[in-house]
Design a protein around this motif. Structure first.
Motif, PDB file in Angstrom:
ATOM      1  N   UNK A  47      -7.602  13.282   5.800  1.00  0.00           N
ATOM      2  CA  UNK A  47      -8.214  14.603   6.026  1.00  0.00           C
ATOM      3  C   UNK A  47      -7.839  15.126   7.408  1.00  0.00           C
ATOM      4  N   UNK A  48      -7.808  14.255   8.395  1.00  0.00           N
ATOM      5  CA  UNK A  48      -7.599  14.671   9.787  1.00  0.00           C
ATOM      6  C   UNK A  48      -6.178  14.494  10.297  1.00  0.00           C
ATOM      7  N   UNK A  49      -5.423  13.604   9.681  1.00  0.00           N
ATOM      8  CA  UNK A  49      -4.100  13.255  10.200  1.00  0.00           C
ATOM      9  C   UNK A  49      -3.054  13.332   9.106  1.00  0.00           C
ATOM     10  N   UNK A  50      -1.819  13.501   9.547  1.00  0.00           N
ATOM     11  CA  UNK A  50      -0.703  13.312   8.630  1.00  0.00           C
ATOM     12  C   UNK A  50      -0.429  11.813   8.644  1.00  0.00           C
ATOM     13  N   UNK A  51      -1.074  11.132   7.734  1.00  0.00           N
ATOM     14  CA  UNK A  51      -0.987   9.683   7.648  1.00  0.00           C
ATOM     15  C   UNK A  51       0.304   9.321   6.936  1.00  0.00           C
ATOM     16  N   UNK A  52       1.241   8.713   7.657  1.00  0.00           N
ATOM     17  CA  UNK A  52       2.523   8.390   7.045  1.00  0.00           C
ATOM     18  C   UNK A  52       2.507   7.041   6.341  1.00  0.00           C
ATOM     19  N   UNK A  53       1.561   6.168   6.731  1.00  0.00           N
ATOM     20  CA  UNK A  53       1.431   4.876   6.074  1.00  0.00           C
ATOM     21  C   UNK A  53       0.117   4.254   6.503  1.00  0.00           C
ATOM     22  N   UNK A  54      -0.418   3.410   5.666  1.00  0.00           N
ATOM     23  CA  UNK A  54      -1.594   2.616   6.004  1.00  0.00           C
ATOM     24  C   UNK A  54      -1.486   1.331   5.194  1.00  0.00           C
ATOM     25  N   UNK A  55      -1.526   0.207   5.875  1.00  0.00           N
ATOM     26  CA  UNK A  55      -1.392  -1.054   5.158  1.00  0.00           C
ATOM     27  C   UNK A  55      -2.259  -2.116   5.791  1.00  0.00           C
ATOM     28  N   UNK A  56      -2.651  -3.073   4.950  1.00  0.00           N
ATOM     29  CA  UNK A  56      -3.471  -4.194   5.388  1.00  0.00           C
ATOM     30  C   UNK A  56      -2.553  -5.233   6.013  1.00  0.00           C
ATOM     31  N   UNK A  57      -2.961  -5.745   7.179  1.00  0.00           N
ATOM     32  CA  UNK A  57      -2.212  -6.786   7.868  1.00  0.00           C
ATOM     33  C   UNK A  57      -3.163  -7.952   8.151  1.00  0.00           C
ATOM     34  N   UNK A  58      -2.669  -8.983   8.759  1.00  0.00           N
ATOM     35  CA  UNK A  58      -3.519 -10.099   9.161  1.00  0.00           C
ATOM     36  C   UNK A  58      -3.904 -11.006   8.010  1.00  0.00           C
ATOM     37  N   UNK A  59      -5.022 -11.698   8.191  1.00  0.00           N
ATOM     38  CA  UNK A  59      -5.426 -12.734   7.237  1.00  0.00           C
ATOM     39  C   UNK A  59      -5.684 -12.187   5.835  1.00  0.00           C
ATOM     40  N   UNK A  60      -6.216 -10.974   5.723  1.00  0.00           N
ATOM     41  CA  UNK A  60      -6.474 -10.409   4.393  1.00  0.00           C
ATOM     42  C   UNK A  60      -5.173 -10.180   3.628  1.00  0.00           C
ATOM     43  N   UNK A  61      -4.113  -9.818   4.342  1.00  0.00           N
ATOM     44  CA  UNK A  61      -2.828  -9.589   3.669  1.00  0.00           C
ATOM     45  C   UNK A  61      -2.113 -10.898   3.335  1.00  0.00           C
ATOM     46  N   UNK A  62      -2.414 -11.953   4.075  1.00  0.00           N
ATOM     47  CA  UNK A  62      -1.754 -13.251   3.853  1.00  0.00           C
ATOM     48  C   UNK A  62      -2.529 -14.171   2.916  1.00  0.00           C
ATOM     49  N   UNK A  63      -3.731 -13.733   2.521  1.00  0.00           N
ATOM     50  CA  UNK A  63      -4.551 -14.587   1.662  1.00  0.00           C
ATOM     51  C   UNK A  63      -5.243 -15.704   2.406  1.00  0.00           C
ATOM     52  N   UNK A  64      -5.399 -15.556   3.740  1.00  0.00           N
ATOM     53  CA  UNK A  64      -6.076 -16.581   4.533  1.00  0.00           C
ATOM     54  C   UNK A  64      -7.405 -16.078   5.096  1.00  0.00           C
ATOM     55  N   UNK A  65      -7.912 -14.992   4.532  1.00  0.00           N
ATOM     56  CA  UNK A  65      -9.198 -14.417   4.923  1.00  0.00           C
ATOM     57  C   UNK A  65     -10.301 -15.441   4.667  1.00  0.00           C
ATOM     58  N   UNK A  66     -11.208 -15.611   5.637  1.00  0.00           N
ATOM     59  CA  UNK A  66     -12.313 -16.550   5.492  1.00  0.00           C
ATOM     60  C   UNK A  66     -13.611 -15.758   5.344  1.00  0.00           C
ATOM     61  N   UNK A  67     -14.303 -15.995   4.255  1.00  0.00           N
ATOM     62  CA  UNK A  67     -15.545 -15.293   3.957  1.00  0.00           C
ATOM     63  C   UNK A  67     -16.539 -15.429   5.111  1.00  0.00           C
ATOM     64  N   UNK A  68     -17.158 -14.322   5.475  1.00  0.00           N
ATOM     65  CA  UNK A  68     -18.180 -14.237   6.528  1.00  0.00           C
ATOM     66  C   UNK A  68     -17.661 -14.566   7.927  1.00  0.00           C
ATOM     67  N   UNK A  69     -16.356 -14.650   8.109  1.00  0.00           N
ATOM     68  CA  UNK A  69     -15.814 -14.941   9.433  1.00  0.00           C
ATOM     69  C   UNK A  69     -14.672 -14.001   9.811  1.00  0.00           C
ATOM     70  N   UNK A  70     -13.817 -13.684   8.850  1.00  0.00           N
ATOM     71  CA  UNK A  70     -12.653 -12.847   9.126  1.00  0.00           C
ATOM     72  C   UNK A  70     -13.000 -11.373   8.990  1.00  0.00           C
ATOM     73  N   UNK A  71     -12.124 -10.543   9.512  1.00  0.00           N
ATOM     74  CA  UNK A  71     -12.228  -9.109   9.270  1.00  0.00           C
ATOM     75  C   UNK A  71     -10.960  -8.660   8.558  1.00  0.00           C
ATOM     76  N   UNK A  72     -11.012  -7.440   8.049  1.00  0.00           N
ATOM     77  CA  UNK A  72      -9.843  -6.867   7.381  1.00  0.00           C
ATOM     78  C   UNK A  72      -9.165  -5.960   8.403  1.00  0.00           C
TER      79      UNK A  72
END
Length: 121
Positions: free
Chosen positions: A37-62
């Protein structure tokens, strides 16, 4: 319980459930839509542990990486600082999530939801 069974039990406790993954994806989608709505968003993607499948419940962030156009980082004929860009992103997301205490540090905007926290870089 043998070691193998204990290890698999531990993994099941650490990994997010399918419902949690779906909720995280919904949060990412809402953030993406608000930024569009506010920006010309050219891309948005998930990085870090959530993208690698190493996200830890109740400890990691996205972690999500939002790429905006260069024009969105300008004020008049000059580029604004990265701090100003992050402040503007925080304001934009605060407008959408008015009951959420959105904050930022030098590198990211933090959007805390009840079931996860999303960091926007």
């Amino acid at each position: 319980m043998n070691i193998r069974a204990a290890f698999f039990r531990l993994i099941s406790l650490l990994q997010p459930t399918e419902a949690e993954k779906e909720s995280q994806q919904r949060h990412v989608t809402v953030i993406r839509n608000r930024l569009r709505v506010e920006y010309k968003l050219t891309n948005l993607f998930v990085v870090g542990s959530a993208s690698r499948g190493t996200y830890i419940r109740n400890a990691s962030d996205v972690d999500i990486f939002a790429v905006i156009s260069r024009q969105d980082a300008r004020w008049g004929d000059r580029y604004v600082s990265s701090e100003t860009v992050l402040d503007n992103v925080r304001s934009t997301l605060s407008f959408r999530f008015q009951r959420t205490d959105i904050s930022r540090d030098g590198q990211a905007v933090f959007v805390p939801f009840g079931d996860c926290r999303i960091d926007v870089v």
